[in-house]
Design an enzyme around this catalytic site. Sequence first.
Site, PDB file in Angstrom:
ATOM      1  CD  GLU A  58      83.066 -25.039 -20.552  1.00 21.30           C
ATOM      2  OE1 GLU A  58      82.436 -25.974 -21.074  1.00 21.30           O
ATOM      3  OE2 GLU A  58      83.048 -24.832 -19.326  1.00 21.30           O
ATOM      4  CD  GLU A 108      87.111 -23.403  -5.596  1.00 22.99           C
ATOM      5  OE1 GLU A 108      86.556 -24.233  -6.362  1.00 22.99           O
ATOM      6  OE2 GLU A 108      87.452 -22.263  -5.970  1.00 22.99           O
TER       7      GLU A 108
END
Length: 573
Positions: A360, A281
């Site tokens: 999370e 990325e």
Amino acid sequence: MVNITIDNRKIQVPKDYTILEAAKAANIYIPTLCFLKDINEIGACRMCVVEVKGARSLQAACVYPVSEGLEIYTQSPAVREARKVTLELILSNHEKKCLTCVRSKNCELQTLAEELNVKDIRFEGETYKLPLDDFSPSVVRDPNKCILCRRCVSMCKNVQQVSVIDTTERGFKTIISSAFNKSLNEVPCTMCGQCINVCPVGALREKDDTDKVWEALANPELHVIVQTAPAVRVALGEEFGMPIGSRVTGNMIAALKLLGFDRVFDTDTAADLTIMEEGTEVINRIKNGGKLPVITSCSPGWIKFCEHYYPEFLDNLSTCKSPHEMFGAILKSYYAEKEGIDPSKVFVVSIMPCTAKKFEAARPELAANGYPDVDVVLTTRELARMIKEAGIDFKNVYEEHFDDPMGDASGAGVIFGATGGVMEAALRTVAEILSGQPIDNVDYEQVRGVEGIKEASVKVGDLTLKAAVAHGLGNARKLLDRIKAGEAEYHFVEIMACPGGCVNGGGQPIQPSKVRSWTDLRTERAKAIYEEDKELPIRKSHENPRIKALYEEYLEQPGSHKAHKLLHTHYVK
Ligand code: HC0
Ligand code: SF4
């Protein structure tokens, strides 16, 4: 330097020392309660009082500066009586339910009562029952146990710079709470748990999810997998009296097997996978004019902080899920297929040094194919509790290895647990791929250590890759403000919510002030992590054969459609 006398011993100490620091240097123990070095030095509880020759009253050693010729007495009858009265007054309205308190045997108040030989409490204080705040998925607040030391307030306000808890009301009614006494779940708390780690008593703790895990382990229908984060193995030993920085990987795996988990895997392997995805990325965004800097997204306390306080940076976040979430998605797809197990029967437990990971795991963004990636997150402390409850002799178990087929990680995966580790791991891969040359020296020392903000410039081919690392949310704030103001420009930024990174996460073993004030837990635990990295034959994520096989057999290549579906997510305003 100045010359002083403590308990008739003459010593020389730096002139900026307090009496407490001078006594520590001379190996003279002064009890403290509200004091926590560099975090809470307010002289409020008066436990550390000493006699100073010439002074009219007893003085708090933690804030009284030394000066030439000072004469101090730390154990006079007046001092001993004053400390005892102070302690008895605190105890007089404290909810003394030690038998069932999560901090029993690791409670600074309990320890003081023993050290000061308190046999009787001469005062009767008014006690009243305040409601428990257990609505947050991560942090539980019990105001009935609070002794108003204000360490949590200083941590949240000054270190993390989140400021969601403070002193409210006055006098006898004083309590620590959020604004309007709201639950931590209703205010912009990041769930970092740093307040828990500095609480001397049982007023702050993590939400205990051990029952859910016992239940899963007892369910024969389920294939229960446990994965352990990089930072757990260098801290878990402390719960069993081992020295800070002990590496207990083999004991930890053995204990998990004894607890009955079907497979024990290493989150570090998934950290290698994260590097493949995140590295790709970063390279793509640099090459294709994408949003820069890329900011790491593996610390859920940081993500929550970003959402509440810096939403303008949400598009900078890497789209990678955090390693343990990626691992969960892989276990419920690739692994389940490979082993012929119905993914709905795969139950994934993550052992994390972190309280925010509980939050999370419950986020809807972190699921794939209709399954949550991770079913339950336990902190290092909760795992220790389970091991104790099962009566496992942790120190003397036969050491074991992680299970195949997800086996061993590279050194790059290991160092994720320390601040700068994700950056260093990424640099090891990105630099090699971008330059097309093998990199021999993989030790990126610039991004190691506990300095609040670290920067590195790494020459790769024609590009000078500019990187920055911040740990602790106060430092994150500083760094983001600099980027926002155009004062600094980077390609890649690592942010971890906890000071020191995961090694000092909000779910790690709690050390009392008399230890953590004088020993840097972050450094000692990180040392153990870097040692492990140095010993490993493979130290670059892209060279990990398990990860190569995973791409060959299943994911095709980093950033593929399949990888995106399973391993990436997006946080929106
Ligand atoms: Fe960490 Fe992690 S390194 S956040 O600090 O990235 O909690 O230890 O497990 O997921 O690997 C925590 C630690 C992890 C994750 C990894 C990352
Ligand atoms: Fe503050 Fe973190 Fe505690 Fe929340 S969890 S109250 S942000 S220190």
